[in-house]
Design a protein around this motif. Structure first.
Motif, PDB file in Angstrom:
ATOM      1  N   GLN A  69      45.196  35.801  34.053  1.00 44.65           N
ATOM      2  CA  GLN A  69      45.166  37.069  34.782  1.00 44.65           C
ATOM      3  C   GLN A  69      46.525  37.758  34.713  1.00 44.65           C
ATOM      4  O   GLN A  69      47.561  37.117  34.515  1.00 44.65           O
ATOM      5  CB  GLN A  69      44.803  36.835  36.248  1.00 44.65           C
ATOM      6  N   GLY A  70      46.502  39.084  34.859  1.00 46.52           N
ATOM      7  CA  GLY A  70      47.735  39.838  34.977  1.00 46.52           C
ATOM      8  C   GLY A  70      48.307  40.342  33.673  1.00 46.52           C
ATOM      9  O   GLY A  70      49.384  40.954  33.674  1.00 46.52           O
ATOM     10  N   HIS A  80      52.379  47.144  32.274  1.00 47.90           N
ATOM     11  CA  HIS A  80      51.901  45.773  32.462  1.00 47.90           C
ATOM     12  C   HIS A  80      52.355  44.889  31.297  1.00 47.90           C
ATOM     13  O   HIS A  80      52.481  45.369  30.168  1.00 47.90           O
ATOM     14  CB  HIS A  80      50.374  45.733  32.557  1.00 47.90           C
ATOM     15  N   ASP A 102      39.693  42.930  30.614  1.00 47.16           N
ATOM     16  CA  ASP A 102      40.408  43.617  31.682  1.00 47.16           C
ATOM     17  C   ASP A 102      41.613  42.793  32.103  1.00 47.16           C
ATOM     18  O   ASP A 102      41.682  41.576  31.861  1.00 47.16           O
ATOM     19  CB  ASP A 102      39.499  43.818  32.899  1.00 47.16           C
ATOM     20  N   ILE A 103      42.535  43.428  32.808  1.00 47.24           N
ATOM     21  CA  ILE A 103      43.760  42.754  33.235  1.00 47.24           C
ATOM     22  C   ILE A 103      43.469  41.562  34.148  1.00 47.24           C
ATOM     23  O   ILE A 103      44.187  40.563  34.128  1.00 47.24           O
ATOM     24  CB  ILE A 103      44.716  43.763  33.931  1.00 47.24           C
ATOM     25  N   ASP A 104      42.381  41.625  34.927  1.00 45.22           N
ATOM     26  CA  ASP A 104      42.074  40.538  35.857  1.00 45.22           C
ATOM     27  C   ASP A 104      41.016  39.573  35.320  1.00 45.22           C
ATOM     28  O   ASP A 104      40.593  38.651  36.031  1.00 45.22           O
ATOM     29  CB  ASP A 104      41.633  41.098  37.213  1.00 45.22           C
ATOM     30  N   THR A 105      40.572  39.769  34.071  1.00 42.79           N
ATOM     31  CA  THR A 105      39.604  38.864  33.457  1.00 42.79           C
ATOM     32  C   THR A 105      40.335  37.843  32.597  1.00 42.79           C
ATOM     33  O   THR A 105      41.295  38.167  31.909  1.00 42.79           O
ATOM     34  CB  THR A 105      38.598  39.649  32.593  1.00 42.79           C
ATOM     35  N   THR A 106      39.875  36.595  32.640  1.00 44.05           N
ATOM     36  CA  THR A 106      40.527  35.513  31.920  1.00 44.05           C
ATOM     37  C   THR A 106      39.665  35.039  30.756  1.00 44.05           C
ATOM     38  O   THR A 106      38.529  35.457  30.590  1.00 44.05           O
ATOM     39  CB  THR A 106      40.797  34.327  32.866  1.00 44.05           C
ATOM     40  N   LYS A 187      30.777  43.664  35.043  1.00 44.86           N
ATOM     41  CA  LYS A 187      30.982  44.056  36.444  1.00 44.86           C
ATOM     42  C   LYS A 187      30.002  45.152  36.855  1.00 44.86           C
ATOM     43  O   LYS A 187      29.463  45.143  37.963  1.00 44.86           O
ATOM     44  CB  LYS A 187      32.426  44.522  36.645  1.00 44.86           C
ATOM     45  N   ALA A 199      35.324  37.043  40.018  1.00 49.00           N
ATOM     46  CA  ALA A 199      36.080  36.378  38.957  1.00 49.00           C
ATOM     47  C   ALA A 199      35.240  36.378  37.690  1.00 49.00           C
ATOM     48  O   ALA A 199      34.020  36.173  37.738  1.00 49.00           O
ATOM     49  CB  ALA A 199      36.446  34.950  39.338  1.00 49.00           C
ATOM     50  N   HIS A 201      35.370  35.151  33.446  1.00 43.71           N
ATOM     51  CA  HIS A 201      36.050  34.321  32.456  1.00 43.71           C
ATOM     52  C   HIS A 201      35.212  34.301  31.181  1.00 43.71           C
ATOM     53  O   HIS A 201      34.048  33.874  31.203  1.00 43.71           O
ATOM     54  CB  HIS A 201      36.218  32.897  32.997  1.00 43.71           C
TER      55      HIS A 201
END
Length: 234
Positions: A69-70, A80, A102-106, A187, A199, A201
């Protein structure tokens, strides 16, 4: 070939910038610093930039990364950190993600400098499957799998999604396989049925499965078999 022309091609910079890098003694040929852009390269010469061999970049490169993430999947973002933070390869900025997260997807990201290969993954006409592990805010409704298999009408979309396969793991977790890549598709699919993804992944792209030995932020080259699984007509 002239050294400055070779460096311009390999580094993707102008001849003027190449001259600056040569004066800064960042380029070696056969282990010796060369500052003259007119230096004539021979076929056997080994050229390095900051100690990284450039002559090894003649062929395309393919990697898988376990994205944490991030981080964003673009190679240049003023706001970022990007995936290139993790990539310790010569001229890493030439790599691009074949299907972004996405930035928050792993999870699984494929990186390459082979544009035709990555097009086989990202082009809608090739219907490349991607599998995601999804964690939900609300319990999974009993009819969600059937609705996804029929196609979902997303907000501000003219057509329904292609049939997707949903496998329930427990009340709040599921594994979803889709064959297209609309904006924030997973999403938005769950939002359309009244749920919220907390969450996400990615586990698989086509036949390439995320290597479970890779910790978040770690990467490895793809195997010959993994590369060949993304068929590219020649």
């Amino acid at each position: 070939m002239r050294l400055d022309k070779f460096l311009s091609q390999q580094l993707g910079i102008s001849r003027g910038l190449v001259s600056r890098e040569l004066r800064a003694k960042r380029v070696t040929v056969q282990g010796e610093v060369i500052k003259d852009g007119a230096f004539k390269l021979e076929a056997h010469h080994q050229v390095a930039f900051d100690g990284n061999p450039l002559t090894q970049l003649s062929g395309p490169r393919y990697f898988m990364l376990n994205k944490p993430q991030g981080y964003v999947c673009s190679t240049d973002d003023p706001d970022h950190p990007t995936l290139l933070y993790f990539i310790d390869e010569p001229v890493a900025y030439k790599l691009h993600a074949a299907g972004r997260l996405d930035i928050d997807t792993t999870g699984l990201v494929l990186l390459t400098d082979d544009g035709q290969w990555s097009h086989r993954i990202t082009s809608p006409k090739h219907h490349c499957e991607k599998t995601y592990l999804v964690e939900l805010e609300q319990p999974l409704a009993d009819n969600t799998a059937a609705m996804f298999a029929q196609g979902i009408q997303l907000h501000n979309e003219k057509t329904v999604t292609k049939p997707a396969q949903l496998q329930q793991i427990d009340s709040h977790r599921a594994r979803l396989t889709i064959s297209e890549g609309r904006y924030h598709q997973v999403k938005r699919m769950f939002a359309a049925v009244g749920n919220h993804v907390v969450a996400l992944h990615r586990e698989r792209i086509g036949a390439i499965v995320l290597d479970q030995t890779l910790e978040p932020g770690e990467y490895r080259p793809l195997t010959t078999q993994e590369i060949a699984s993304v068929a590219v007509p020649r």
